[in-house]
Design a protein around this motif. Structure first.
Motif, PDB file in Angstrom:
ATOM      1  N   ALA A   1       0.838  -1.200   0.000  1.00 45.25           N
ATOM      2  CA  ALA A   1       0.000   0.000   0.000  1.00 45.25           C
ATOM      3  C   ALA A   1       0.865   1.240   0.000  1.00 45.25           C
ATOM      4  O   ALA A   1       2.006   1.240   0.475  1.00 45.25           O
ATOM      5  CB  ALA A   1      -0.920   0.005   1.224  1.00 45.25           C
ATOM      6  N   GLN A   2       0.333   2.328  -0.545  1.00 45.79           N
ATOM      7  CA  GLN A   2       0.903   3.664  -0.399  1.00 45.79           C
ATOM      8  C   GLN A   2      -0.250   4.600  -0.069  1.00 45.79           C
ATOM      9  O   GLN A   2      -1.121   4.844  -0.900  1.00 45.79           O
ATOM     10  CB  GLN A   2       1.680   4.091  -1.642  1.00 45.79           C
ATOM     11  CG  GLN A   2       1.010   3.879  -2.979  1.00 45.79           C
ATOM     12  CD  GLN A   2       1.913   4.292  -4.127  1.00 45.79           C
ATOM     13  OE1 GLN A   2       2.692   5.254  -4.045  1.00 45.79           O
ATOM     14  NE2 GLN A   2       1.837   3.571  -5.223  1.00 45.79           N
TER      15      GLN A   2
ATOM     16  N   ASP B   1      -3.992   8.006   8.272  1.00 46.91           N
ATOM     17  CA  ASP B   1      -5.452   8.045   8.432  1.00 46.91           C
ATOM     18  C   ASP B   1      -6.156   7.178   7.391  1.00 46.91           C
ATOM     19  O   ASP B   1      -7.164   6.534   7.690  1.00 46.91           O
ATOM     20  CB  ASP B   1      -5.955   9.490   8.344  1.00 46.91           C
ATOM     21  CG  ASP B   1      -5.653  10.288   9.601  1.00 46.91           C
ATOM     22  OD1 ASP B   1      -5.345   9.666  10.648  1.00 46.91           O
ATOM     23  OD2 ASP B   1      -5.716  11.534   9.541  1.00 46.91           O
ATOM     24  N   GLU B   2      -5.622   7.144   6.176  1.00 43.25           N
ATOM     25  CA  GLU B   2      -6.209   6.293   5.140  1.00 43.25           C
ATOM     26  C   GLU B   2      -6.039   4.818   5.487  1.00 43.25           C
ATOM     27  O   GLU B   2      -6.933   4.000   5.208  1.00 43.25           O
ATOM     28  CB  GLU B   2      -5.584   6.609   3.784  1.00 43.25           C
ATOM     29  CG  GLU B   2      -6.028   7.944   3.215  1.00 43.25           C
ATOM     30  CD  GLU B   2      -5.217   8.366   1.994  1.00 43.25           C
ATOM     31  OE1 GLU B   2      -5.688   9.253   1.253  1.00 43.25           O
ATOM     32  OE2 GLU B   2      -4.106   7.824   1.783  1.00 43.25           O
ATOM     33  N   LEU B   3      -4.910   4.473   6.103  1.00 40.52           N
ATOM     34  CA  LEU B   3      -4.695   3.089   6.521  1.00 40.52           C
ATOM     35  C   LEU B   3      -5.715   2.702   7.585  1.00 40.52           C
ATOM     36  O   LEU B   3      -6.285   1.603   7.549  1.00 40.52           O
ATOM     37  CB  LEU B   3      -3.272   2.922   7.056  1.00 40.52           C
ATOM     38  CG  LEU B   3      -2.916   1.544   7.620  1.00 40.52           C
ATOM     39  CD1 LEU B   3      -3.104   0.449   6.581  1.00 40.52           C
ATOM     40  CD2 LEU B   3      -1.477   1.541   8.143  1.00 40.52           C
ATOM     41  N   ARG B   4      -5.970   3.604   8.519  1.00 42.99           N
ATOM     42  CA  ARG B   4      -6.980   3.326   9.554  1.00 42.99           C
ATOM     43  C   ARG B   4      -8.367   3.155   8.923  1.00 42.99           C
ATOM     44  O   ARG B   4      -9.115   2.231   9.274  1.00 42.99           O
ATOM     45  CB  ARG B   4      -7.008   4.463  10.571  1.00 42.99           C
ATOM     46  CG  ARG B   4      -5.767   4.576  11.453  1.00 42.99           C
ATOM     47  CD  ARG B   4      -5.968   5.609  12.539  1.00 42.99           C
ATOM     48  NE  ARG B   4      -4.828   5.686  13.437  1.00 42.99           N
ATOM     49  CZ  ARG B   4      -3.859   6.584  13.320  1.00 42.99           C
ATOM     50  NH1 ARG B   4      -3.892   7.496  12.352  1.00 42.99           N
ATOM     51  NH2 ARG B   4      -2.853   6.595  14.180  1.00 42.99           N
ATOM     52  N   ALA B   5      -8.694   4.056   8.008  1.00 44.51           N
ATOM     53  CA  ALA B   5     -10.013   3.996   7.386  1.00 44.51           C
ATOM     54  C   ALA B   5     -10.175   2.719   6.552  1.00 44.51           C
ATOM     55  O   ALA B   5     -11.253   2.105   6.529  1.00 44.51           O
ATOM     56  CB  ALA B   5     -10.238   5.233   6.511  1.00 44.51           C
ATOM     57  N   GLU B   6      -9.103   2.302   5.873  1.00 44.37           N
ATOM     58  CA  GLU B   6      -9.171   1.129   5.002  1.00 44.37           C
ATOM     59  C   GLU B   6      -9.366  -0.155   5.805  1.00 44.37           C
ATOM     60  O   GLU B   6     -10.075  -1.070   5.369  1.00 44.37           O
ATOM     61  CB  GLU B   6      -7.882   1.037   4.171  1.00 44.37           C
ATOM     62  CG  GLU B   6      -7.822  -0.125   3.215  1.00 44.37           C
ATOM     63  CD  GLU B   6      -8.826   0.000   2.078  1.00 44.37           C
ATOM     64  OE1 GLU B   6      -9.252  -1.057   1.557  1.00 44.37           O
ATOM     65  OE2 GLU B   6      -9.175   1.142   1.717  1.00 44.37           O
TER      66      GLU B   6
ATOM     67  N   GLN C   1      -7.572   1.424  14.592  1.00 45.14           N
ATOM     68  CA  GLN C   1      -6.955   2.679  15.000  1.00 45.14           C
ATOM     69  C   GLN C   1      -5.464   2.515  15.288  1.00 45.14           C
ATOM     70  O   GLN C   1      -4.675   3.415  15.023  1.00 45.14           O
ATOM     71  CB  GLN C   1      -7.670   3.239  16.241  1.00 45.14           C
ATOM     72  CG  GLN C   1      -9.072   3.739  15.965  1.00 45.14           C
ATOM     73  CD  GLN C   1      -9.091   4.795  14.868  1.00 45.14           C
ATOM     74  OE1 GLN C   1      -8.408   5.819  14.960  1.00 45.14           O
ATOM     75  NE2 GLN C   1      -9.862   4.543  13.814  1.00 45.14           N
ATOM     76  N   ASN C   2      -5.079   1.377  15.823  1.00 47.39           N
ATOM     77  CA  ASN C   2      -3.670   1.103  16.066  1.00 47.39           C
ATOM     78  C   ASN C   2      -2.988   0.756  14.749  1.00 47.39           C
ATOM     79  O   ASN C   2      -3.437  -0.154  14.027  1.00 47.39           O
ATOM     80  CB  ASN C   2      -3.539  -0.059  17.054  1.00 47.39           C
ATOM     81  CG  ASN C   2      -2.091  -0.421  17.334  1.00 47.39           C
ATOM     82  OD1 ASN C   2      -1.466  -1.152  16.571  1.00 47.39           O
ATOM     83  ND2 ASN C   2      -1.560   0.100  18.436  1.00 47.39           N
ATOM     84  N   LEU C   3      -1.905   1.466  14.416  1.00 45.51           N
ATOM     85  CA  LEU C   3      -1.308   1.298  13.093  1.00 45.51           C
ATOM     86  C   LEU C   3      -0.640  -0.062  12.909  1.00 45.51           C
ATOM     87  O   LEU C   3      -0.636  -0.609  11.807  1.00 45.51           O
ATOM     88  CB  LEU C   3      -0.306   2.421  12.825  1.00 45.51           C
ATOM     89  CG  LEU C   3      -0.929   3.801  12.579  1.00 45.51           C
ATOM     90  CD1 LEU C   3       0.149   4.861  12.400  1.00 45.51           C
ATOM     91  CD2 LEU C   3      -1.841   3.770  11.350  1.00 45.51           C
TER      92      LEU C   3
END
Length: 243
Positions: free
Chosen positions: A213-214, A218-223, A227-229
């Motif tokens: 992914a790139q 916040d986009e990673l959380r939404a996807e 909430q924890n990265l």
């Protein structure tokens, strides 16, 4: 009239790299925007260093196109525009911090003021007269960074610069990275510690030589709905999809 969109600092298309007869980067395509901090994250051995070396131009690639600052990777004219800090400290142990930074500054035609600014930027002004072999591991890392900063590069590539540093030094170093980005420098910073993703504008997430992914934190959380990265990264792997 709308302003033209600036070209990316790094543009990679369909990059493949093999080492020892084994493909270690698999058809990687990505862009890195200018004046930002991009985190390159993934477990050890996933291909982060190979990707960085490809951008710098020190890695033989099998196929694909790589441009940095609008020029083909490895072009001679990029040597003064790109700074690269490896995992191992790259300073001379028998001369002082100041002499180390001054040496690299001379290679790039920088004056004494530039040397002083680089040393202050990494917080080593009180250790400037200490020899390389008198420094702690964290201080050696920062001295290596000063040797790269003295060139005032447009693109700064840092391979796991916070490994082995205590939490206070890590926070201080990320603050310095943010100040550099605010001044227009583009930074690509690799790490295998997912909590450092919080400090980045964009993330490049890798596993086993593949770019998963790139996107922004916040986009990673939404996807992923996490909430924890670190949990979000593990969820992304489980989902097995490209973003």
């Amino acid at each position: 009239m709308s302003q033209p969109i600036p070209s990316p600092a790094v543009d990679i298309r369909n990059l493949r790299v093999s080492r020892g007869g084994r493909e270690v980067l698999h058809d990687v395509s990505l862009t890195i925007p200018r004046g930002s901090i991009t985190g390159l994250l993934g477990p050890s051995g996933c291909g982060k260093t190979t990707l960085m070396r490809s951008i710098v131009g020190t890695q033989i690639v099998e196929s694909g196109d790589i441009s940095a600052l609008g020029r083909p990777a490895g072009s001679a004219e990029l040597r003064h525009r790109i700074g690269y800090v490896t995992q191992a400290p790259s300073i001379y142990s028998d001369i002082s911090v100041r002499e180390n930074v001054a040496y690299f500054g001379a290679l790039y035609g920088r004056d004494r003021d530039a040397v002083d600014e680089a040393i202050v930027a990494v917080g080593l002004n009180t250790h400037a007269h200490q020899r390389g072999d008198e420094l702690s591991g964290g201080q050696k890392t920062r001295a290596s960074l000063a040797c790269a900063l003295v060139a005032r590069p447009e693109l700064l590539i840092l391979d796991e610069p916070t490994v082995g540093l205590d939490p206070v030094l890590r926070v201080d170093l990320w603050k310095q990275f943010r100040e550099l980005a605010a001044g227009g420098t583009t930074l690509l910073v690799s790490s295998h510690v997912m909590d450092e993703a919080e400090h980045c504008d964009r993330l490049l997430l890798m596993r086993d030589g593949h770019l998963l992914a790139q996107l922004s934190p916040d986009e990673l959380r939404a996807e992923t709905g996490e909430q924890n990265l670190e949990t979000a990264f593990l969820t992304l792997i489980t989902m097995g999809q490209n973003v």
